[in-house]
Design an enzyme around this catalytic site. Structure first.
Site, PDB file in Angstrom:
ATOM      1  N   GLY A 155       0.872  -1.268   0.026  1.00  0.00           N
ATOM      2  CA  GLY A 155       0.074   0.081   0.124  1.00  0.00           C
ATOM      3  C   GLY A 155       0.726   1.263  -0.061  1.00  0.00           C
ATOM      4  CD  GLU A 156       1.806   2.685   4.249  1.00  0.00           C
ATOM      5  OE1 GLU A 156       1.884   3.673   5.151  1.00  0.00           O
ATOM      6  OE2 GLU A 156       1.872   1.499   4.563  1.00  0.00           O
TER       7      GLU A 156
END
Lengths: 162, 709
Positions: free
Chosen positions: B675-676
């Site tokens: 996600g990051e």
């Protein structure tokens, strides 16, 4: 007319034609089409992202053309044909743009998706989806913070080419 | 054994997300789509100053307005207990505890009426008088309270000061980043309803178990009597990782009125009520030998924080692990300002660190005359630089080499201002990134029924990352059934406890729990004396069983504490090409290549979407996004979607995203969160490309045209 901070209510009678159905409604004259769709007609597929016409999440079709329903008064739509995301499928069969969005993963959280799909359907009808750059430009009124943008372009291109 | 992949494995396949059809039909319900019978509507009253005290609140005009049912301010609100600390080290400062105004847009009251229009009209009638003071808004303001080493993460190995003094070549640069607002598309919403002593809340959150624990503590009810529902979120990017005051106020109003109350934040309120990436300033000092070996890294950072607030945004956390370097020192401070409370925003800390570190390395490469990719390879951390342990997985070298190859890096003329395309200066830059491993314990319940279908239940959320889909995919893979035979229930705290969707930590923890549950279920099935090749459906049928269930659990933090491996998070390398119109100062990204080591992928399609999303948010961070504070009122002056610029479709060039690396040796599924990592290297790669194009080093994000003119 001077503006005051007091709640001032002027009711109007509107006949909203949405997705082929007619809904007679008695609304405050200041009610936006977006709020009428969501609060009165309970068609919650259309989303509110900014209430200011800046994000496109509330895009619907009015007489076939895309509009931001948060900047449109419901009373202005008397006699117009409104199409929302709920009215896009044909007899339960999803619209090709909806299918293409799923196939190309043109969505993540899904909140902007109804607006993106409606905007894409209108863009294809406008005949302005010849190149990726055209699609990018004419879809730039619809924000997607998850940024499915490249996949949105791919989905629209696929439908345009078919 | 290197892999458990079989030819038939479903894992990694780019299947369509299983909730996609509901989402394209407008049929997925977000919190703002829920309406409860008898529901009233709320609107907030917010402060119009950023610093001072409330001297008087007059509710009478609002209370007399049409349709108004309740006006709650600190004068008449019931007391609440303090909420507990979350596992992210944050809690909420309850605004009503005193008369202080700490920031513009601070919630002063909540007005509840029969309709939303009535509530909003009446909210404007609440009269508030203040004793106002000038707000403290700048990191350099001497009036700001400074806290040293707020998270206890300041670190030192070797002697960075001495090594800097002795280094052949040094870089000493300061980098600043403006405040960025998460701005998920979904307006944060709370629909609270007390149903006979039990509280049911539809709430926009990435962390339902934290909201449950917080509301239970504040309102003095057992956790089991609080149910938080969030099947679909409308995005978060970290904004949903804290408890926010609107959730508490709505819950309080519902209890006072004994009827359901719904509050939907407005877009401007989202800018001051749901957190943001704090503004920061970093001084990065590097020392190196002539042949490009790093001998010293000294990293000093200061970041903004709300007053009376505490929130980890550890910029220095990843610094000691980034490169093989014997002398590293980190120092961090936070400055308390009259700004809305900060939050977590996609790759918090890591985005800030890598902008500074990767820009500084580019400066060092220029000074040394060494290629930027080569410089990173010469300082590659083959093992964990602190512990000396081998990484559980690290394919950063492949990220760099594959990325350079796909981008065509080797043909680059290293001198700045060396390439033109018509009126444009063209530049190419790169950066690498890492994101630290993070996880929390997770529990799932897995059931199979006589029809051969499986049900997975856990209290996690799918914030758009694809949690529903990858959970179904993994379960189907483990049970040997089809994905459409798996139903996944999420977003309900009555389900088994799950951690937040955040920190790139859920996919690994949830996958490990599903694997544990499948193993437990497998043991139970084995005891049923299955025949070779027999399906689960037939086995249950033969024994007259309707269904069979098992609970699975993972505790990756505990496992990480005892493993002999250095548990790695994901890695990335990003290569960007920009075109700069020197007369106008406009920067456009022309193409971008990112290569990612995310361990084993659950689903190649949703994985790619995660990286696309991070990349585009990185383009916004590099070139567009910054909250501008009015110096006198402390208001976010560009706090609307018309004024706060984010990347739109036309801002995104062709993106080339590739995954490298194999399964992670620590995670039971072999996965690392995605996600990051996609955002982390983007801004420094673009800033380095802008330098290559123009010869100008912009050390202040975003790189807006005024900085290039």
């Amino acid at each position: 007319m001077s503006s005051t901070t007091a709640a001032r209510s002027t009711e109007v009678t509107v006949e909203l034609r949405v997705n082929g159905r007619t809904y007679p409604a008695r609304l405050d004259s200041t009610t936006t089409l977006l709020d009428a769709l969501r609060d009165e007609l309970h068609l919650t597929g259309t989303k509110k992202g900014c209430d200011q016409g800046a994000c496109g999440a509330c895009t619907v079709l009015r007489d076939g053309k895309r509009i931001v329903s948060c900047l449109t008064l419901a009373a202005q739509c008397d006699g117009s044909e409104i199409t929302t995301i709920e009215g896009l499928a044909d007899d339960g069969v999803p619209h090709p743009v909806q299918e293409a969005f799923v196939r190309h993963d043109a969505l993540q959280c899904g909140y902007c998706t109804a607006g993106q799909v409606m905007s894409a359907v209108a863009l294809l009808r406008e005949g302005r989806a010849h190149t990726d750059d055209e699609i990018r430009e004419f879809m730039s009124g619809n924000l997607c913070r998850c940024a499915a943008y490249p996949n949105i372009v791919a989905a629209i291109r696929e439908v345009a080419d078919s | 054994m290197t892999t458990t992949l079989t030819k038939q494995s479903l894992l990694g396949r780019p299947i369509d997300r299983i909730d996609g059809r509901r989402k394209v039909a407008g049929a997925a319900p977000y919190p703002s789509d829920f309406d409860l019978p008898g529901q009233a509507h709320a609107a907030l009253v917010s402060s119009t100053i950023a610093n001072g005290r409330i001297t008087r609140i007059d509710r009478s005009a609002a209370e007399a307005a049409p349709g108004v049912l309740l006006v709650l301010t600190r004068d008449n609100a019931p007391a609440v207990a303090d909420p507990p600390m979350s596992n992210l080290g944050s809690t909420m400062r309850w605004y009503f505890r005193d008369d202080r105004i700490l920031h513009y847009g601070q919630h002063i009251g909540i007005v509840v009426a029969g309709t939303r229009a009535q509530a909003q009209a009446a909210a404007r009638l609440v009269e508030v008088e203040y004793a106002a003071e000038e707000p403290v808004l700048d990191l350099d303001d001497p009036r700001a309270t400074i806290e040293e080493n707020p998270y206890g993460l300041d670190s030192s190995r070797g002697d960075a000061a001495a090594a800097l003094d002795a280094a052949d070549v040094t870089v000493d640069s300061t980098y600043t980043i403006g405040a960025e607002i998460n701005s998920p598309m979904g307006l944060f919403t709370t629909v609270a309803s007390w149903q006979g002593g039990r509280l049911v809340v539809h709430d926009t959150t990435q962390f339902p178990s934290m909201v449950r624990a917080s509301l239970a503590a504040m309102f003095g009810v057992p956790e089991r009597d609080v149910r938080v529902l969030i099947p679909f979120l409308g995005g978060g990017f970290g904004a949903g990782l804290r408890l926010w005051s609107h959730t508490v106020l709505t819950t309080m109003a519902a209890r006072e009125l004994d009827r359901p109350v719904k509050l939907v934040l407005t877009r401007p309120q989202m800018f001051s009520s749901t957190g943001h990436r704090a503004a920061s300033r970093q001084r990065m000092r590097l020392g190196a030998t002539q042949d490009g070996r790093l001998v010293a890294i000294d990293h000093d950072a200061v970041a903004a924080n709300g007053i009376g607030d505490m929130l980890p945004a550890p910029i220095e956390m990843g610094t000691p692990m980034a490169y093989a370097c014997d002398n590293v020192a980190t120092h961090e401070r936070r400055a308390h300002l009259n700004i809305a409370f900060t939050g977590f925003m996609r790759a918090p800390g890591s985005v800030e660190l890598h902008f500074a570190l990767e820009s500084a390395l580019d400066e060092l490469a220029g000074k040394l005359g060494i290629d930027p990719v080569e410089l990173r390879l010469r300082n590659y951390a083959e093992v964990h630089p602190e512990s000396g342990k081998p990484w559980s997985s690290k394919a950063l070298r492949e990220c760099l080499t594959v990325g350079a190859d796909r981008f065509g890096w080797s043909g680059r003329d290293p001198s700045p201002r060396s390439t033109r395309d018509g009126d444009l200066l063209v530049g190419q830059g790169m950066a690498e990134a890492s994101f630290d491993f993070y996880a929390q314990p997770c529990t799932v319940r897995l059931s199979v029924d006589r029809g051969g279908n499986a049900l997975v239940r856990t209290g996690a959320t799918d914030i758009g990352t694809g949690t529903y889909t990858i959970t179904a995919q993994l379960t189907a893979d483990l049970l040997g059934i089809e994905v459409d035979q798996v139903r996944v229930e999420l977003g309900d705290t009555d389900l088994p406890p799950a951690p937040q969707s955040g920190g790139s930590g859920l996919a690994g923890a949830l996958g490990a729990a599903v694997k544990d549950a499948a193993a437990a279920l497998g043991e139970r099935l084995a005891r049923l004396d299955g025949r070779p090749g027999e399906t689960i459906a037939s086995l249950l049928d033969r024994h007259g069983l309707d269904e069979l269930s098992a609970t699975g659990h993972s505790d990756l933090p505990a496992a990480a504490a005892t493993t002999d491996l250095a548990v790695a998070g994901p890695f990335a390398a990003t290569f960007a090409e920009v075109g700069v119109d020197e007369e106008l100062g406009v920067v456009r990204v022309r193409r971008l290549v990112s290569v990612i080591d995310g361990g084993r992928l659950y689903n190649e399609k949703t994985a790619r979407s995660q990286i696309i999303g991070g990349t585009v948010m990185g383009i916004g961070a590099a070139l567009l996004e910054e909250a501008a504070y009015d110096p006198h009122t402390g208001r976010v002056a560009n706090g609307t979607f018309g004024d706060y610029l984010m990347a739109v479709n036309a801002d995104v060039p062709d993106l080339d995203i590739t995954f490298v690396g194999g399964p992670d040796a620590f995670n039971p599924v072999g996965t690392k969160g995605l996600g990051e990592i996609g955002i982390v290297a983007v801004a420094p790669a673009i800033a380095n490309a802008v330098h290559h194009a123009t010869g100008r080093r912009i050390r202040d994000l975003p790189i807006t045209l005024d900085k290039l003119l």
